[in-house]
Design an enzyme around this catalytic site. Structure first.
Site, PDB file in Angstrom:
ATOM      1  CE1 TYR A 165      42.004  44.437 -25.559  1.00  0.00           C
ATOM      2  CE2 TYR A 165      44.350  44.291 -26.078  1.00  0.00           C
ATOM      3  CZ  TYR A 165      43.278  44.866 -25.687  1.00  0.00           C
ATOM      4  OH  TYR A 165      43.552  45.985 -24.898  1.00  0.00           O
ATOM      5  CG  PHE A 175      35.210  45.807 -21.900  1.00  0.00           C
ATOM      6  CD1 PHE A 175      36.409  45.578 -21.688  1.00  0.00           C
ATOM      7  CD2 PHE A 175      34.315  45.093 -22.249  1.00  0.00           C
ATOM      8  CE1 PHE A 175      37.009  44.563 -21.586  1.00  0.00           C
ATOM      9  CE2 PHE A 175      34.602  43.444 -21.948  1.00  0.00           C
ATOM     10  CZ  PHE A 175      36.078  43.361 -21.807  1.00  0.00           C
ATOM     11  CG  ASP A 176      40.485  47.637 -23.731  1.00  0.00           C
ATOM     12  OD1 ASP A 176      40.838  48.542 -24.522  1.00  0.00           O
ATOM     13  OD2 ASP A 176      41.601  46.899 -22.923  1.00  0.00           O
ATOM     14  CB  ILE A 193      41.888  38.740 -16.151  1.00  0.00           C
ATOM     15  CG1 ILE A 193      41.531  38.776 -17.815  1.00  0.00           C
ATOM     16  CG2 ILE A 193      41.514  40.125 -15.625  1.00  0.00           C
ATOM     17  CD1 ILE A 193      40.100  38.777 -18.199  1.00  0.00           C
ATOM     18  CE1 TYR A 219      40.270  43.545 -14.729  1.00  0.00           C
ATOM     19  CE2 TYR A 219      38.873  42.995 -16.400  1.00  0.00           C
ATOM     20  CZ  TYR A 219      40.028  43.448 -15.811  1.00  0.00           C
ATOM     21  OH  TYR A 219      41.050  43.787 -16.769  1.00  0.00           O
ATOM     22  CG  PHE A 236      38.351  39.082 -24.303  1.00  0.00           C
ATOM     23  CD1 PHE A 236      39.109  40.655 -24.384  1.00  0.00           C
ATOM     24  CD2 PHE A 236      37.992  38.864 -23.064  1.00  0.00           C
ATOM     25  CE1 PHE A 236      39.262  41.400 -23.531  1.00  0.00           C
ATOM     26  CE2 PHE A 236      38.369  39.780 -21.902  1.00  0.00           C
ATOM     27  CZ  PHE A 236      38.755  41.123 -22.207  1.00  0.00           C
TER      28      PHE A 236
END
Length: 244
Positions: A165, A175-176, A193, A219, A236
């Site tokens: 991902y 962010f990731d 999530i 979140y 994503f």
């Protein structure tokens, strides 16, 4: 709501008590000429003192963050100081519920003001994304676009999956990303999530989707760490590699 505020305040009070008297004294004079090297007033001569300082510092920062900057630090440290010195409660407890309700209302208003920009930009991004060819809008608010289709099996809620991902904010800031780490990630479908949990059960192994996830499926108002702000819409690209 009252219970939440009490929990926040009581959770950090213990860590601040050791510093209460000194901080109350420091707060008396905030003029620039008397604001240099204030930390030096508190002796940090041994490991216990240093650990106590770290505890107070981190918990105070947490409290300030949880109350959205509404907390009156001078009044708070005065309350700690009075308790430590056996002084009478200057406010009393008969109006505690109403006062804490007003405090919570002030926090909510401050948070809404702070999150307004993020909320608006997320709403606009999702609205524009929904207009793109092939985008599916689900009743939950989740949006997805199939990038690579597949006829493989679909995971169940209780399965564990392996994915690649790449996650960004609507600004494009990463962010990731397991892709950037070059290391696929495995986790339970019901352990992520809500937006991911919903999407994964619709995806087939071998497929790759672009997900746009609204805050309430991500979140929400709490954000995540320092990289995902409160009320952020998340984007994503998710490739489902395997059901473990």
């Amino acid at each position: 709501m009252k219970k939440t505020v009490y929990g926040v305040l009581l959770g950090v009070s213990a860590g601040l008590m050791l510093l209460g008297c000194e901080r109350a004294a420091i707060a008396e004079d905030q003029s620039p000429e008397n604001n240099d090297n204030k930390a030096a007033i508190i002796p940090l001569e041994d490991d216990i003192a240093k650990a106590s300082y770290l505890l107070g510092n981190s918990q105070a920062a947490q409290l300030q963050n949880q109350t959205a900057g509404v907390l009156d630090a001078r009044a708070f440290t005065a309350g700690v100081s009075d308790a430590l010195n056996g002084q009478a409660n200057r406010v009393g407890t008969e109006d505690a519920e109403a006062l804490l309700q007003a405090f919570q209302t002030a926090i909510a208003a401050k948070q809404q003001e702070a999150y307004a920009g993020e909320t608006a930009s997320g709403d606009a991004f999702r609205s524009e994304f929904a207009k793109q060819p092939g985008v599916v809008s689900l009743p939950s608010g989740l949006l997805y676009q199939v990038m690579v289709d597949s006829e493989g099996p679909k995971p169940a809620l209780t399965d564990t999956v392996t994915t690649h991902y790449h996650g960004t904010l609507t600004s494009g800031e990463v962010f990731d990303s397991s892709v950037q780490r070059d290391q696929p990630a495995s986790f339970p479908v019901n352990g992520v999530i809500k937006g991911w949990t919903e999407a994964l059960q619709l995806m087939s192994v071998g497929s790759k989707w672009k997900l746009v996830i609204p805050p309430d499926l991500a979140y929400g108002a709490r954000g995540a760490g320092g990289s995902i702000p409160p009320q952020a819409t998340l984007v994503f690209e998710v490739e489902l590699l395997a059901i473990n």
